[in-house]
Design a protein around this motif. Structure first.
Motif, mmCIF file in Angstrom:
data_model
loop_
_atom_site.group_PDB
_atom_site.id
_atom_site.type_symbol
_atom_site.label_atom_id
_atom_site.label_comp_id
_atom_site.label_asym_id
_atom_site.label_seq_id
_atom_site.Cartn_x
_atom_site.Cartn_y
_atom_site.Cartn_z
ATOM 1 N N HIS A 80 0.850 -0.923 -0.125
ATOM 2 C CA HIS A 80 -0.191 0.549 -0.588
ATOM 3 C C HIS A 80 1.355 1.353 0.001
ATOM 4 C CE1 HIS A 80 -3.479 -1.960 0.823
ATOM 5 N NE2 HIS A 80 -2.579 -3.016 1.245
ATOM 6 N N ARG A 85 -2.157 1.612 6.181
ATOM 7 C CA ARG A 85 -2.127 0.218 5.854
ATOM 8 C C ARG A 85 -1.331 -1.188 5.787
ATOM 9 N NH1 ARG A 85 -5.820 1.926 0.810
ATOM 10 N NH2 ARG A 85 -6.087 -0.688 1.290
ATOM 11 N N GLU A 88 -1.686 -2.164 9.129
ATOM 12 C CA GLU A 88 -2.761 -3.066 9.519
ATOM 13 C C GLU A 88 -2.631 -4.607 8.894
ATOM 14 O OE1 GLU A 88 -5.948 -0.800 8.131
ATOM 15 O OE2 GLU A 88 -6.038 1.123 9.611
#
Length: 140
Positions: A80, A85, A88
């Motif tokens: 990403h 992101r 995560e």
């Protein structure tokens, strides 16, 4: 923000047991890719952890042996553009890897014999196929 990684309902890795590293990522991001540290490496010391019961810890260490370096599991994420992101994604992959590593082994297969009917059908089909091939042969 991420505070902990949930492996199972009973096992949650607190933020203090995780080690994050950030670096520049290759891939999409335009000019920002040269300045933003969006690549994430998440490390967890599995061998030194006391979160797992001994049986699950032993199973995880055995199954993840190829991915461990000195008992530490490291997951990298750089797919990403945003660091959050990637954080995560790394946390999800760490949880998934540990979940699969501590899962109980599959039940043993109970050996079975083919039924009499299936054996007869198989042999009849072989006989028919042999007859077809024999019919193709001319007088030699």
């Amino acid at each position: 923000m991420l505070s902990a990684v949930r492996v199972t309902d009973a096992i949650v890795i607190p933020e203090g047991d995780l080690r994050w590293r950030f670096s520049r990522s290759s891939g999409p991001g335009g000019q920002g890719v040269n300045t933003a540290d969006s690549r994430v490496e998440l490390s967890f010391d599995l061998a030194g952890s006391t979160l797992f019961p001994p049986l699950l810890k032993e199973r995880a260490l055995e199954r993840l042996a190829a991915k461990l370096v000195d008992g530490v599991l490291t997951i990298a994420a750089s797919e990403h553009r945003a660091q959050l992101r990637n954080r995560e994604a790394a946390a999800m992959r760490l949880a998934q890897a540990l979940r699969e590593a501590v899962a109980p082994p599959p039940r043993k297969r109970r050996p079975t014999k083919p039924s009499r009917g299936s054996v007869e059908r198989r042999l009849a089909a072989k006989k028919r196929r042999g007859d077809v091939k024999r019919g193709r042969r001319g007088d030699e």
